[in-house]
Design a protein around this motif. Structure first.
Motif, mmCIF file in Angstrom:
data_model
loop_
_atom_site.group_PDB
_atom_site.id
_atom_site.type_symbol
_atom_site.label_atom_id
_atom_site.label_comp_id
_atom_site.label_asym_id
_atom_site.label_seq_id
_atom_site.Cartn_x
_atom_site.Cartn_y
_atom_site.Cartn_z
ATOM 1 N N VAL A 63 0.860 -1.198 0.000
ATOM 2 C CA VAL A 63 0.000 0.000 0.000
ATOM 3 C C VAL A 63 0.889 1.239 0.000
ATOM 4 O O VAL A 63 0.689 2.185 -0.776
ATOM 5 C CB VAL A 63 -0.939 0.005 1.236
ATOM 6 C CG1 VAL A 63 -1.598 1.371 1.403
ATOM 7 C CG2 VAL A 63 -2.007 -1.064 1.082
ATOM 8 N N GLN A 104 3.960 1.514 -0.990
ATOM 9 C CA GLN A 104 4.673 1.648 -2.254
ATOM 10 C C GLN A 104 3.736 2.162 -3.341
ATOM 11 O O GLN A 104 4.135 2.941 -4.205
ATOM 12 C CB GLN A 104 5.292 0.292 -2.628
ATOM 13 C CG GLN A 104 6.496 0.377 -3.535
ATOM 14 C CD GLN A 104 7.539 1.388 -3.063
ATOM 15 O OE1 GLN A 104 7.803 1.494 -1.870
ATOM 16 N NE2 GLN A 104 8.105 2.143 -3.992
ATOM 17 N N ALA A 105 2.461 1.725 -3.257
ATOM 18 C CA ALA A 105 1.482 2.192 -4.246
ATOM 19 C C ALA A 105 1.263 3.695 -4.114
ATOM 20 O O ALA A 105 1.105 4.406 -5.112
ATOM 21 C CB ALA A 105 0.160 1.452 -4.059
ATOM 22 N N VAL A 106 1.287 4.173 -2.874
ATOM 23 C CA VAL A 106 1.071 5.605 -2.630
ATOM 24 C C VAL A 106 2.193 6.433 -3.266
ATOM 25 O O VAL A 106 1.960 7.556 -3.738
ATOM 26 C CB VAL A 106 0.957 5.854 -1.102
ATOM 27 C CG1 VAL A 106 1.136 7.309 -0.762
ATOM 28 C CG2 VAL A 106 -0.399 5.381 -0.608
#
Ligand code: ZN
Lengths: 654, 284
Positions: free
Chosen positions: A646, A648-650
């Motif tokens: 999550v 890293q996705a941000v």
């Protein structure tokens, strides 16, 4: 020529035989056939109107002299905002629409007895003082009906179909006609009902609950435009074309209600279970659900044939409602049920199966065992939810029969249990509450889920074999009759062989919760005697004691946290592998078990077989000596990985 | 730098996941029901756990959201350092220098991120409205069939994804452009980079696509490596944890690869010398 004549005779004989065979399905009538209908109706899709003629024969089942007939005119609930339905219902919002009139109503006219005498009628409100409510009509007979005598009345009726209201109506060119025709109430005798008073039981239409009908035979001739496909309760006898219109004639015996549907867009699929004609009527885009409906129906029929009784009718039609007619879905009528699913849902969400099983179960609980849903909804929806759970868990897995998506799943029974426990106020009403005057939110969960859970608990307490006996006895004794709550409880008492009032008073008539907790256990070594005993002084290290196995004094402490008191088992497991199964009446607030054994307690568990489904917390039912942290590590690593991703996705937004 | 970014990610995730794990241990480790969640998901156990601890779970979740936000701000901070490292072709990662570069560009990149978040929001709103219009609000009062929602999503979502990816790509080039010219104001560089990227769209998009493909291949390998192991024993749990960490490490690597290759591409399309070795703090 001769040959030809013989064929004609044969064909004539076949037709005559066939007609008789169709007219009398069962060697003996299955039900008392108290109210029998012959209806001719015509649908006008343009004006959303139905014009009909009914010939109704009613047999007085009581010892009373009955001066009137009471009819349900349910569609008048949708006539205006002054009906009881609208006054009680906060869930219907009427949006502005460009259509001229989307309201619905039902009107009887030209009511005559078999001598051709006109009969007077008036609207009555047996449940409240909503004088504008027109959902019950009383027809005054010219001559009262004597005990066990019959009366025949004929009448015309006009139906304005509403734009779908909760369970019935039209949407575009889809028509679903439920609770649509003038239908007699049930004349109860002194042995029946909650109050044990004879008279008409014919409630107004309320926002919750609706079913209670009298058994009878139906001959219904439905005339619709030729391009419309019709699905209806019963078996199709013939179709007759008349210009642009087609008449579909259906026949059905020993049922309490009649429902039908029509649309030019239906796709119709057929199958068979034993001698029962199965039909799925669906719409383009939903072909993928057809086999799932058939499988669910076959599984249910198999299950009932083994555990309760064989489905007695000749047909079952499953109407997979369209998206624009969604509110007509998930309903049950004699030999016709409405089911639903949505393509936007993952395949692992077993909506098709759950609805098909649930609504089909109502063929037994509500139709054959024709309970009064308005007064005893738990016998209808609660019993059905219990059987739905049994069937779904049997065929679709105890941990996946509600849904199973991406490794996350839930079984039907466990899902329903958690839904009840998650209610904001699970003590709001007892399951014995009536449906029609119970407009509060949460009625559904109490009636459906809590009933199912206490039935499961009853099964745990009396055992599966006795429970099976209870259901079979109840079915045999009450099929094609009108059982009430006390009738079911009497069957339970009779089969179990004791007065189970202590159980029903708590779980059915009461609202308290149940929770047993394995609070603690301990095992301490019993040390040798030490100290001064007369002239001797024992040190506790005597040589004799050295060779003895150590002895442990163990204690288990169990709490009753809830107010409901049920007999419960406790399993105590010792380190040497021995186990002791204890029985406790579950009445005290705290209960101790004491042991002196050569082995320490390894773990202990209250209700190890989960017989008490009403227990609101299974997690506190057991304790182990050595805590197990490996699964915690597993979930920690999963959660950690999830959070890492999550985060890293941000960073993609940076 | 790669390892450093991985460790920061691990630290934040650890802080977010830790309280949940402690709660799970304190509530379930002494009950036999813990065995039910060993093999896989158990609805009853998890829902009872939620029911008994919903207050704590929501508090921890709030805390985790704050951590994700702080991590987000940290990453804005790091961007300056990362891009300057690539832009100047620094051979060695010196934390002191990296820190200096980060602080140099932080406020500009914070503003830039805010602007691009606005662009993303506008893009999302446009496609949201478009989708809502196509599916007529999704309401069953308007639609004949819910299949329209699926077909609407099948059309709208890929187009939206393409635009969102392009926007993210331009955002990367904008950061490089700002570092390249040490630009103080943002509006002009944003307009310039939009023009430059679109002008060289085939080159920039191909490179971005290549990097997306790389991460997809890595994800495929990760799924393959996962398959033989089950997490019902300690060894399995440990191996799966390592495989997961390897995937995360590669994922961060691809992010760096993307920025590094974009820096190279930027120099190429902006006609700047590609090799410009910078070895020390003093020369910055
Ligand atoms: Zn139901």
């Amino acid at each position: 020529m001769k040959q030809k004549t013989n064929w004609s005779v044969l064909i004539f004989c076949f037709l005559v035989f066939n007609t008789f065979a169709q007219k009398g399905w069962f060697e003996q009538p299955l039900s008392p056939r108290t109210a029998n209908y012959d209806m001719q109706i015509t649908l006008d899709p343009e004006t959303k109107m139905i014009h009909g003629k009914t010939t109704l024969t009613w047999k007085n089942p009581s010892n009373d002299t009955v001066p009137d007939l009471h009819f349900h005119l349910y569609y008048n609930a949708f006539k205006n905002t002054e009906s009881t339905f609208f006054k009680n219902s906060n869930r219907i919002s009427r949006r502005p629409t460009d259509e001229e009139c989307t309201w619905g109503w039902n009107e009887m006219s030209n009511i005559k007895n078999d001598n051709g005498q006109n009969l007077s009628s008036k609207y009555i409100q047996p449940d409240n003082d909503h004088e504008a409510d027109q959902t019950v009509l009383s027809v005054q007979l010219a001559e009262p009906v004597l005990p066990n005598e019959s009366v025949t009345v004929t009448f015309d009726f006009t139906v304005k179909i509403p734009k779908i209201m909760v369970r019935s109506g039209y949407s575009r060119d889809y028509f679903f006609l439920a609770q649509w025709y003038p239908k007699l109430g049930v004349y109860e005798t002194e042995e029946m009902g909650r109050t044990k008073a004879s008279g008409w039981n014919c409630h107004q239409y309320h926002s919750n609950t609706e079913y209670y009908g009298e058994f009878g035979n139906y001959d219904v001739h439905i005339t619709v435009p030729g391009d419309y496909k019709v699905g209806a309760s019963g078996s199709l006898q013939k179709t007759t074309e008349n210009g642009k219109m087609t008449t579909h004639s259906f026949h059905l015996e020993d049922v309490i209600d009649y429902t039908w549907t029509a649309s030019p867009d239906y796709l119709v699929y057929e199958d068979k279970w034993r001698n029962v004609d199965l039909k799925v009527m669906t719409f383009p885009g939903h072909e993928c659900f057809v086999e799932r409906y058939f499988d669910a129906a076959k599984n249910s029929f198999d299950y009932f044939a083994e555990h309760l009784g064989e489905y007695p009718y000749h047909s079952l039609t499953m109407v997979d409602v369209p998206y624009h007619g969604l509110f007509t879905g998930a309903m049950e009528y004699p030999t016709l049920i409405s089911v639903l699913n949505l393509r936007i849902l993952p395949e692992g969400v077993l909506l098709s199966e759950t609805f098909a099983v649930h609504e089909l179960t109502h063929q037994f609980f509500q139709q054959i065992l024709a309970t009064n849903e308005q007064e005893e909804p738990w016998m209808d929806e609660g019993f059905t939810t219990y059987w739905e759970g049994r069937i779904m868990d049997e065929y679709y897995g105890a941990q996946s029969s509600a849904f199973s998506v991406l490794g996350i799943g839930a079984g039907n029974v466990e899902y329903n249990r958690i839904e009840y426990l998650n209610m904001r106020n699970p003590k709001m009403v007892p399951t014995s509450a009536t449906g029609f005057d119970n407009g509060v939110n949460g009625y559904r969960t109490i009636t459906y889920n809590k009933t199912a859970i206490w039935l499961k608990t009853l099964e745990g307490l009396v055992g599966e074999a006795t429970m099976s006996e209870i259901w079979k006895t109840y079915y045999q004794k009450w099929k094609f009759k009108h059982p009430y709550g006390h009738d079911f409880i009497n069957v339970v008492n009779e089969v179990v062989g004791e007065d189970m009032g202590w159980f029903f008073d708590q779980v059915h008539f009461g609202t308290e919760m149940c929770d047993y907790e394995l609070f603690s256990f301990s095992s301490n070594e019993i040390l040798p005697k030490a100290g001064v005993f007369g002239a001797d002084c024992l040190t506790g290290n005597e040589e004799d004691n050295k060779n003895n196995e150590p002895l442990y004094k163990s204690q288990v402490v169990i709490y009753r946290n809830g107010e409901v008191k049920l007999p419960v088992e406790i399993l105590v497991h010792f380190e040497d592998g021995t186990e002791i199964l204890e029985k406790w009446d579950g009445k005290d607030r705290i209960h101790y078990l004491n042991y002196a054994k050569s082995s320490k307690i390894d773990w202990a568990e209250v209700d190890p077989q989960r017989k008490i489904h009403l227990d609101q917390n299974f997690t506190n039912n057991s304790l182990v000596k050595e805590s197990e942290t490996t699964p915690v590590k597993k979930y920690f690593s999963k959660l950690l990985f999830w959070f890492q991703n999550v985060m890293q996705a941000v960073t993609m937004l940076v | 730098m790669w390892l450093f970014l991985y460790l920061i990610n691990l630290l934040f995730a650890f802080l977010a996941a830790g309280p949940f794990s402690d709660l799970l241990e304190s509530e379930l480790a002494n009950s036999k029901v813990i065995q039910h969640i060993f093999g896989g998901f158990d609805y009853t156990v998890f829902m009872e756990f939620y029911q008994q601890n919903s207050g704590a779970i929501w508090a921890f979740l709030g805390q985790a959201i704050i951590l994700v936000f702080v991590f987000f701000v940290f990453n804005i901070f790091f961007s300056g350092g990362i891009i300057n490292t690539f832009y100047k072709n620094k051979e060695h990662f010196i934390l002191r220098n990296f820190w200096y570069d980060c602080s140099q560009f932080f406020w500009r990149f914070l503003r830039l991120t805010f602007y691009f978040l606005m662009f993303h929001a506008v893009l999302l709103a446009i496609f949201g409205v478009l989708f809502y219009t196509i599916i007529e609000g999704g309401s069953n009062a308007n639609l004949v069939s819910e299949v329209t929602i699926i077909s609407g999503a099948k059309i709208i979502f890929p187009i939206y994804a393409i635009f969102a990816i392009i926007l993210s790509m331009i955002q990367d080039y904008a950061k490089i452009h700002i570092v390249s010219g040490d630009k103080k104001m943002l509006t002009k560089p944003i307009l310039e980079i939009f023009k430059l990227t679109i002008k060289n769209f085939v080159k920039t998009a191909s490179l971005y696509l290549l990097n997306i493909l790389t991460i997809l291949i890595i994800f495929g390998i990760y799924r393959l490596l996962q398959t033989p192991f089950t997490s019902d024993n300690m060894t399995g749990i440990f191996i799966l944890f390592l495989v997961g960490q390897l995937f995360l490490f590669c994922r961060i690597g691809v992010k760096l690869l993307n920025l590094g290759s974009a820096t190279w591409m930027y120099k190429y399309i902006a006609n700047q010398p590609i090799v410009e070795v910078d070895q020390g703090f003093e020369e910055v």
